[in-house]
Design a protein around this motif. Structure first.
Motif, PDB file in Angstrom:
ATOM      1  N   THR A 145       0.812  -1.216   0.000  1.00  0.00           N
ATOM      2  CA  THR A 145       0.000   0.000   0.000  1.00  0.00           C
ATOM      3  C   THR A 145       0.848   1.269   0.000  1.00  0.00           C
ATOM      4  OG1 THR A 145      -0.230  -0.203   2.396  1.00  0.00           O
ATOM      5  CG2 THR A 145      -1.998  -1.115   1.054  1.00  0.00           C
ATOM      6  N   GLU A 146       2.063   1.200  -0.525  1.00  0.00           N
ATOM      7  CA  GLU A 146       2.920   2.383  -0.656  1.00  0.00           C
ATOM      8  C   GLU A 146       2.255   3.344  -1.646  1.00  0.00           C
ATOM      9  OE1 GLU A 146       6.037   5.074  -1.714  1.00  0.00           O
ATOM     10  OE2 GLU A 146       5.004   3.771  -3.113  1.00  0.00           O
ATOM     11  N   ASP A 147       2.343   4.663  -1.370  1.00  0.00           N
ATOM     12  CA  ASP A 147       1.532   5.643  -2.080  1.00  0.00           C
ATOM     13  C   ASP A 147       2.239   6.540  -3.091  1.00  0.00           C
ATOM     14  OD1 ASP A 147      -0.882   4.984  -0.729  1.00  0.00           O
ATOM     15  OD2 ASP A 147      -0.214   6.131   1.005  1.00  0.00           O
ATOM     16  N   THR A 148       3.488   6.318  -3.425  1.00  0.00           N
ATOM     17  CA  THR A 148       4.165   7.197  -4.373  1.00  0.00           C
ATOM     18  C   THR A 148       3.489   7.120  -5.741  1.00  0.00           C
ATOM     19  OG1 THR A 148       6.271   6.938  -3.234  1.00  0.00           O
ATOM     20  CG2 THR A 148       6.365   7.746  -5.486  1.00  0.00           C
ATOM     21  N   GLY A 149       3.008   8.238  -6.220  1.00  0.00           N
ATOM     22  CA  GLY A 149       2.389   8.304  -7.540  1.00  0.00           C
ATOM     23  C   GLY A 149       0.891   8.075  -7.554  1.00  0.00           C
ATOM     24  N   ALA A 150       0.386   7.282  -6.619  1.00  0.00           N
ATOM     25  CA  ALA A 150      -1.049   7.016  -6.561  1.00  0.00           C
ATOM     26  C   ALA A 150      -1.366   6.321  -5.241  1.00  0.00           C
ATOM     27  CB  ALA A 150      -1.486   6.144  -7.731  1.00  0.00           C
ATOM     28  N   THR A 151      -2.562   6.501  -4.748  1.00  0.00           N
ATOM     29  CA  THR A 151      -2.981   5.880  -3.498  1.00  0.00           C
ATOM     30  C   THR A 151      -2.886   4.358  -3.608  1.00  0.00           C
ATOM     31  OG1 THR A 151      -4.474   7.712  -3.031  1.00  0.00           O
ATOM     32  CG2 THR A 151      -4.871   5.647  -1.841  1.00  0.00           C
ATOM     33  N   ASP A 152      -2.176   3.765  -2.662  1.00  0.00           N
ATOM     34  CA  ASP A 152      -2.015   2.305  -2.581  1.00  0.00           C
ATOM     35  C   ASP A 152      -1.461   1.689  -3.866  1.00  0.00           C
ATOM     36  OD1 ASP A 152      -2.993   2.529  -0.032  1.00  0.00           O
ATOM     37  OD2 ASP A 152      -4.985   1.743  -0.503  1.00  0.00           O
ATOM     38  N   ALA A 153      -0.629   2.424  -4.584  1.00  0.00           N
ATOM     39  CA  ALA A 153      -0.044   1.911  -5.831  1.00  0.00           C
ATOM     40  C   ALA A 153       0.882   0.728  -5.559  1.00  0.00           C
ATOM     41  CB  ALA A 153       0.737   3.019  -6.545  1.00  0.00           C
ATOM     42  N   GLY A 154       1.555   0.752  -4.407  1.00  0.00           N
ATOM     43  CA  GLY A 154       2.458  -0.334  -4.040  1.00  0.00           C
ATOM     44  C   GLY A 154       3.857  -0.122  -4.595  1.00  0.00           C
ATOM     45  N   ALA A 155       4.799  -0.846  -4.015  1.00  0.00           N
ATOM     46  CA  ALA A 155       6.203  -0.772  -4.455  1.00  0.00           C
ATOM     47  C   ALA A 155       6.926  -2.011  -3.964  1.00  0.00           C
ATOM     48  CB  ALA A 155       6.882   0.483  -3.910  1.00  0.00           C
ATOM     49  N   ALA A 156       8.047  -2.298  -4.581  1.00  0.00           N
ATOM     50  CA  ALA A 156       8.948  -3.356  -4.128  1.00  0.00           C
ATOM     51  C   ALA A 156      10.334  -2.743  -4.003  1.00  0.00           C
ATOM     52  CB  ALA A 156       8.948  -4.516  -5.106  1.00  0.00           C
ATOM     53  N   TYR A 157      11.057  -3.133  -2.986  1.00  0.00           N
ATOM     54  CA  TYR A 157      12.380  -2.592  -2.686  1.00  0.00           C
ATOM     55  C   TYR A 157      13.385  -3.724  -2.730  1.00  0.00           C
ATOM     56  CZ  TYR A 157       9.609   1.306  -0.851  1.00  0.00           C
ATOM     57  OH  TYR A 157       8.722   2.349  -0.711  1.00  0.00           O
ATOM     58  N   ILE A 158      14.504  -3.505  -3.412  1.00  0.00           N
ATOM     59  CA  ILE A 158      15.546  -4.519  -3.531  1.00  0.00           C
ATOM     60  C   ILE A 158      16.731  -4.095  -2.683  1.00  0.00           C
ATOM     61  CG2 ILE A 158      17.125  -5.692  -5.103  1.00  0.00           C
ATOM     62  CD1 ILE A 158      14.931  -5.324  -7.263  1.00  0.00           C
ATOM     63  N   PHE A 159      17.256  -5.047  -1.893  1.00  0.00           N
ATOM     64  CA  PHE A 159      18.402  -4.800  -1.010  1.00  0.00           C
ATOM     65  C   PHE A 159      19.516  -5.780  -1.380  1.00  0.00           C
ATOM     66  CE2 PHE A 159      14.647  -3.362   1.150  1.00  0.00           C
ATOM     67  CZ  PHE A 159      15.034  -2.191   1.785  1.00  0.00           C
ATOM     68  N   VAL A 160      20.733  -5.269  -1.448  1.00  0.00           N
ATOM     69  CA  VAL A 160      21.899  -6.121  -1.738  1.00  0.00           C
ATOM     70  C   VAL A 160      22.941  -5.970  -0.667  1.00  0.00           C
ATOM     71  CG1 VAL A 160      21.556  -6.220  -4.222  1.00  0.00           C
ATOM     72  CG2 VAL A 160      22.883  -4.362  -3.246  1.00  0.00           C
TER      73      VAL A 160
END
Length: 160
Positions: A145-160
């Protein structure tokens, strides 16, 4: 590579099937199927011999009520690194979410890191889904439910 098996009817309060359990004495991945709904679930790690034996119970070092720690889990192919999501965790904002990295040494598991979104906001649910690469060096964490760009647009984060 470990052989994948399915165990049905594990004696647990909310699990009637558990899949993606490797036969290499190390695995923690799982999904539950409850009627028509399928969700990821956290369970203690078990060692597979002739009988399943609980090997460890892992918890966040900063656990609090309603963190939802363990809602999503993943483990590396070698069974030495695990990631656990806690989408209700409140550091920085209410239900912004976190994920935790654990490593195994012998039969002991220890928390190595707590990871969060660089742009965490309330109700992002970061950690609702998690996955870790086979070598344990790359992780991806979903924030449904991350909101960048639109309400509840969503996002995925990659960690290395």
């Amino acid at each position: 590579m470990p052989e994948l098996i399915t165990l049905n009817n594990i004696d647990s309060d909310a699990v009637d099937s558990f899949t993606a359990l490797a036969t290499d004495n190390a695995t923690l991945n799982g999904t539950t199927t409850l009627g028509a709904a399928t969700e990821t679930v956290s369970l203690p790690t078990f060692v597979l011999d002739s009988v399943l034996v609980e090997q460890a119970k892992i918890q966040a070092s900063d656990k609090e009520a309603s963190d939802q720690f363990g809602f999503s889990v993943s483990i590396s192919e070698d069974g030495l690194t695990a990631i656990v999501g806690a989408f209700g965790e409140d550091t920085g904002a209410s239900a912004a979410g976190s994920a935790y990295i654990f490593t195994k040494s012998g039969t002991s598991w220890s928390q190595q890191a707590k990871i969060q979104a660089s742009d965490a906001e309330a109700n992002d649910w970061f950690g609702r889904t998690v996955s870790i690469s086979s070598d344990g060096n790359t992780a991806i964490v979903g924030a449904r439910t991350e909101d960048t760009g639109a309400t509840d647009a969503g996002a995925a984060y990659i960690f290395v």
